[in-house]
Design a protein around this motif. Structure first.
Motif, mmCIF file in Angstrom:
data_model
loop_
_atom_site.group_PDB
_atom_site.id
_atom_site.type_symbol
_atom_site.label_atom_id
_atom_site.label_comp_id
_atom_site.label_asym_id
_atom_site.label_seq_id
_atom_site.Cartn_x
_atom_site.Cartn_y
_atom_site.Cartn_z
ATOM 1 N N LEU A 213 20.634 -1.967 27.748
ATOM 2 C CA LEU A 213 20.544 -0.997 26.760
ATOM 3 C C LEU A 213 21.818 -0.468 25.987
ATOM 4 O O LEU A 213 21.891 0.234 24.988
ATOM 5 C CB LEU A 213 19.819 0.061 27.160
ATOM 6 C CG LEU A 213 18.428 0.022 27.719
ATOM 7 C CD1 LEU A 213 17.652 1.316 28.284
ATOM 8 C CD2 LEU A 213 17.370 -0.243 26.351
ATOM 9 N N PHE A 214 23.000 -0.645 26.830
ATOM 10 C CA PHE A 214 24.421 -0.082 26.392
ATOM 11 C C PHE A 214 25.257 -1.036 26.116
ATOM 12 O O PHE A 214 26.355 -0.698 25.504
ATOM 13 C CB PHE A 214 24.726 0.994 27.065
ATOM 14 C CG PHE A 214 23.848 2.207 27.202
ATOM 15 C CD1 PHE A 214 23.873 3.132 26.278
ATOM 16 C CD2 PHE A 214 22.607 2.292 28.285
ATOM 17 C CE1 PHE A 214 23.216 4.215 26.290
ATOM 18 C CE2 PHE A 214 21.944 3.327 28.130
ATOM 19 C CZ PHE A 214 22.141 4.551 27.359
ATOM 20 N N ARG A 215 25.159 -2.559 26.410
ATOM 21 C CA ARG A 215 26.351 -3.319 26.076
ATOM 22 C C ARG A 215 26.290 -4.185 24.836
ATOM 23 O O ARG A 215 25.371 -4.027 23.828
ATOM 24 C CB ARG A 215 26.027 -4.665 27.017
ATOM 25 C CG ARG A 215 24.757 -5.437 26.693
ATOM 26 C CD ARG A 215 24.712 -6.419 27.938
ATOM 27 N NE ARG A 215 23.264 -7.293 27.562
ATOM 28 C CZ ARG A 215 22.872 -8.142 28.456
ATOM 29 N NH1 ARG A 215 23.612 -8.652 29.539
ATOM 30 N NH2 ARG A 215 21.541 -8.818 28.114
ATOM 31 N N ASN A 216 27.463 -4.785 24.407
ATOM 32 C CA ASN A 216 27.575 -5.464 23.425
ATOM 33 C C ASN A 216 27.430 -4.635 21.948
ATOM 34 O O ASN A 216 26.404 -5.206 21.145
ATOM 35 C CB ASN A 216 26.730 -6.738 23.158
ATOM 36 C CG ASN A 216 27.042 -7.770 24.458
ATOM 37 O OD1 ASN A 216 28.324 -7.899 24.819
ATOM 38 N ND2 ASN A 216 25.970 -8.444 24.963
ATOM 39 N N LEU A 223 21.250 5.321 21.734
ATOM 40 C CA LEU A 223 21.433 6.698 21.700
ATOM 41 C C LEU A 223 20.861 7.276 20.416
ATOM 42 O O LEU A 223 20.000 8.415 20.352
ATOM 43 C CB LEU A 223 22.939 7.086 21.889
ATOM 44 C CG LEU A 223 23.309 6.961 23.168
ATOM 45 C CD1 LEU A 223 25.050 7.247 23.392
ATOM 46 C CD2 LEU A 223 22.689 7.770 24.011
ATOM 47 N N LEU A 224 21.111 6.577 19.029
ATOM 48 C CA LEU A 224 20.557 7.255 17.891
ATOM 49 C C LEU A 224 18.993 7.153 17.896
ATOM 50 O O LEU A 224 18.304 7.972 17.507
ATOM 51 C CB LEU A 224 20.914 6.593 16.550
ATOM 52 C CG LEU A 224 22.538 6.666 16.509
ATOM 53 C CD1 LEU A 224 23.088 5.814 15.388
ATOM 54 C CD2 LEU A 224 22.626 7.951 15.846
ATOM 55 N N LEU A 225 18.525 6.016 18.518
ATOM 56 C CA LEU A 225 16.931 5.854 18.462
ATOM 57 C C LEU A 225 16.352 6.922 19.372
ATOM 58 O O LEU A 225 15.401 7.514 19.149
ATOM 59 C CB LEU A 225 16.416 4.475 19.011
ATOM 60 C CG LEU A 225 16.791 3.231 18.238
ATOM 61 C CD1 LEU A 225 16.597 1.790 18.888
ATOM 62 C CD2 LEU A 225 15.812 3.333 17.116
ATOM 63 N N TRP A 226 17.078 7.060 20.593
ATOM 64 C CA TRP A 226 16.499 8.235 21.540
ATOM 65 C C TRP A 226 16.579 9.573 20.842
ATOM 66 O O TRP A 226 15.516 10.357 21.077
ATOM 67 C CB TRP A 226 17.252 8.238 22.818
ATOM 68 C CG TRP A 226 17.229 7.189 23.620
ATOM 69 C CD1 TRP A 226 16.593 6.011 23.401
ATOM 70 C CD2 TRP A 226 17.981 6.866 25.002
ATOM 71 N NE1 TRP A 226 16.500 5.066 24.704
ATOM 72 C CE2 TRP A 226 17.453 5.537 25.523
ATOM 73 C CE3 TRP A 226 18.725 7.519 25.769
ATOM 74 C CZ2 TRP A 226 18.000 5.207 26.790
ATOM 75 C CZ3 TRP A 226 19.212 7.157 27.006
ATOM 76 C CH2 TRP A 226 18.759 5.618 27.382
ATOM 77 N N ARG A 340 14.233 -10.612 25.946
ATOM 78 C CA ARG A 340 14.058 -10.343 27.258
ATOM 79 C C ARG A 340 14.299 -8.978 27.625
ATOM 80 O O ARG A 340 14.101 -8.338 28.798
ATOM 81 C CB ARG A 340 15.204 -11.187 27.894
ATOM 82 C CG ARG A 340 16.626 -10.728 27.605
ATOM 83 C CD ARG A 340 17.674 -11.682 28.099
ATOM 84 N NE ARG A 340 19.180 -11.385 27.761
ATOM 85 C CZ ARG A 340 19.647 -11.813 26.720
ATOM 86 N NH1 ARG A 340 18.845 -12.485 25.805
ATOM 87 N NH2 ARG A 340 20.932 -11.361 26.409
ATOM 88 N N MET A 341 14.467 -7.966 26.549
ATOM 89 C CA MET A 341 14.903 -6.485 26.559
ATOM 90 C C MET A 341 14.024 -5.790 25.908
ATOM 91 O O MET A 341 14.241 -4.819 25.858
ATOM 92 C CB MET A 341 16.481 -6.414 26.445
ATOM 93 C CG MET A 341 17.230 -6.465 27.732
ATOM 94 S SD MET A 341 16.979 -5.418 28.972
ATOM 95 C CE MET A 341 17.154 -3.893 28.314
ATOM 96 N N VAL A 346 12.055 -0.614 23.859
ATOM 97 C CA VAL A 346 11.330 0.086 23.107
ATOM 98 C C VAL A 346 10.584 1.140 24.198
ATOM 99 O O VAL A 346 10.444 2.244 23.886
ATOM 100 C CB VAL A 346 9.913 -0.795 22.783
ATOM 101 C CG1 VAL A 346 8.635 0.149 22.297
ATOM 102 C CG2 VAL A 346 10.447 -1.612 21.647
ATOM 103 N N GLY A 347 10.257 1.008 25.259
ATOM 104 C CA GLY A 347 9.695 1.820 26.448
ATOM 105 C C GLY A 347 10.928 2.872 26.761
ATOM 106 O O GLY A 347 10.433 4.019 26.796
ATOM 107 N N SER A 348 11.998 2.626 26.686
ATOM 108 C CA SER A 348 13.043 3.719 27.080
ATOM 109 C C SER A 348 13.127 4.606 25.853
ATOM 110 O O SER A 348 13.011 5.934 26.018
ATOM 111 C CB SER A 348 14.551 3.078 27.210
ATOM 112 O OG SER A 348 15.146 2.376 25.875
ATOM 113 N N ALA A 349 12.991 4.086 24.534
ATOM 114 C CA ALA A 349 12.917 5.175 23.641
ATOM 115 C C ALA A 349 11.910 5.848 23.462
ATOM 116 O O ALA A 349 11.875 6.957 23.246
ATOM 117 C CB ALA A 349 13.175 4.218 22.377
ATOM 118 N N VAL A 350 10.662 5.304 23.732
ATOM 119 C CA VAL A 350 9.363 5.837 23.776
ATOM 120 C C VAL A 350 9.369 7.140 25.050
ATOM 121 O O VAL A 350 9.015 8.205 24.834
ATOM 122 C CB VAL A 350 8.030 5.118 24.113
ATOM 123 C CG1 VAL A 350 6.797 5.623 24.353
ATOM 124 C CG2 VAL A 350 8.135 4.059 22.815
#
Length: 405
Positions: A213-216, A223-226, A340-341, A346-350
């Motif tokens: 979620l936070f690499r590359n 963070l902006l999506l969240w 693969r992510m 999407v689930g983390s943002a939801v």
């Protein structure tokens, strides 16, 4: 749908259709507590703060459901997790209807929320991956319009006022999902992208969720999506859960409140489709400005409207931009994560959005207990919408640099 094979077209239509049915039932259950609020409060002798906890218990369940549902889907498949999720929220919707006290009611709403939360990332992942990048926004919007239409169906049930009272909407929201599960097992195709990644060894690392979620360069997008999800869903769930009670407190009767909720959800369905279509034609930054200016304007109108026609119009516009904008967020998010992510992202943002959704009804309940009234609740929502707009605008200016496969 030009440029795709007949087999792919059939799979896409089947996926959108079945996911739409699940979204329809999800929308019905998400709206059910708001529609049944007056009857539940009378049946169990609940005050405003207790009703706030009933609303928020369902949303609390959405939080772990969304994250875990997305995480599991990236490991064992979207279809399997979706089927289990639909069975779970159908079962506990039925339990809500037969709850015997306040505590069993809260527990049933929480576990219903777990199933609802786990379903949504999989609906988005399955639809977006079946459609591909070119049709992703339109396909996700077509699927997601089932949510406001399901909520409109709940409003219709409330308007009709069946002899079963407040329990009817939960019986419908329980039996129908359980009937849909066998259809998913028989006809829903698993994501071809997920299967290709699995056969090619592109599996998500069990301990690499946060890294993914936070690499590359993904950190700023995540963070902006969240941030945008948090404040957008906070306002949507204040409207979904508290608007019927706010309208009754303003002097409207329960049937009139039901009509306003129906207008809200019809506006949401129109907005989801219209804004989804515009998403494929307008720059993302223009979509952001349009959506959040519309939300601010509709909140102002809801706070000021005093007649039923004015409230119906304000409710329609609020649904168009608030829930319609939420649909655009759901279509936009998969662009920032690889297959693969994708469900995890999407689930983390939801899940973070559900924190906002959970806090919204509690804040509204507290403000109403302090005597602020409808206008005060709507005014307090405005700063969050400004922050969500700023986050979405900044994200859209990135121009989809992380558009995924």
């Amino acid at each position: 749908m030009t440029g795709i094979t007949a087999t792919t077209r059939v799979q896409l239509v089947t996926t959108i259709g079945l996911c739409f049915l699940v979204a329809l039932m999800e929308g019905l259950d998400l709206q059910a507590a708001g529609i049944a609020a007056q009857g539940m409060a009378a049946a169990f002798g609940l005050d405003k703060m207790q009703m706030g906890w009933v609303f928020s218990a369902g949303i609390l369940g959405l939080l772990p459901g969304a994250f875990v549902g997305g995480w599991l889907a990236d490991r064992i498949g979207r279809k399997k997790v979706l089927m289990a999720s639909v069975a779970l929220f159908g079962l506990f919707s039925l339990v809500t209807a037969v709850a015997w006290d306040y505590h069993s009611l809260v527990a049933a709403r929480c576990l219903t929320g777990v199933g609802l939360g786990a379903a949504l990332p999989n609906l988005i992942a399955l639809t977006s991956e079946a459609a591909g990048p070119r049709l992703r926004g339109t396909a996700v919007s077509m699927m997601y319009c089932g949510v406001p239409l399901g909520a409109a169906l709940a409003a219709v049930i409330g308007i009709i006022g069946f002899s079963g009272g407040w329990k009817v909407v939960f019986y419908v929201g329980g039996v129908v999902p359980l009937l849909i599960v066998p259809l998913l097992g028989r006809y829903l195709p698993e994501s071809a992208q997920f299967q290709a990644d699995q056969s090619g060894g592109e599996r998500s690392e069990a301990n690499g969720v946060w890294h993914g979620l936070f690499r590359n360069g993904a950190a700023s997008a995540t963070l902006l999506l969240w941030l945008s999800y948090f404040f957008t869903l906070m306002v949507v769930y204040i409207l979904v859960n508290w608007l019927p009670s706010l309208l009754v407190a303003q002097g409207f009767d329960a049937r009139q409140a039901g009509w306003v909720m129906l207008a809200l959800q019809l506006g949401a369905a129109v907005g989801t489709l219209a804004l989804g279509a515009l998403m494929d034609r307008l720059p993302a930054w223009a979509m952001s400005l349009l959506i959040y200016l519309g939300i601010l304007g509709s909140l102002t109108a809801l706070g000021m409207a005093v007649t039923l026609p004015a409230m119906l119009a304000a409710g329609f516009v609020a649904g168009l931009f608030a829930t319609g904008g939420q649909g655009v967020l759901y279509a936009f998010t998969p662009l920032f994560y690889p297959t693969r992510m994708r469900a995890t992202g999407v689930g983390s943002a939801v899940a973070v959005g559900r924190l906002g959704a959970m806090s919204g009804p509690l804040i509204a309940g507290k403000m109403l207990a302090l005597g602020t009234g409808t206008a005060g609740v709507m005014l307090a929502s405005a700063p969050g919408i400004v922050l969500a707009a700023a986050a979405m605008f900044c994200l859209s200016r990135r121009g989809g640099s992380r558009q995924a496969d």
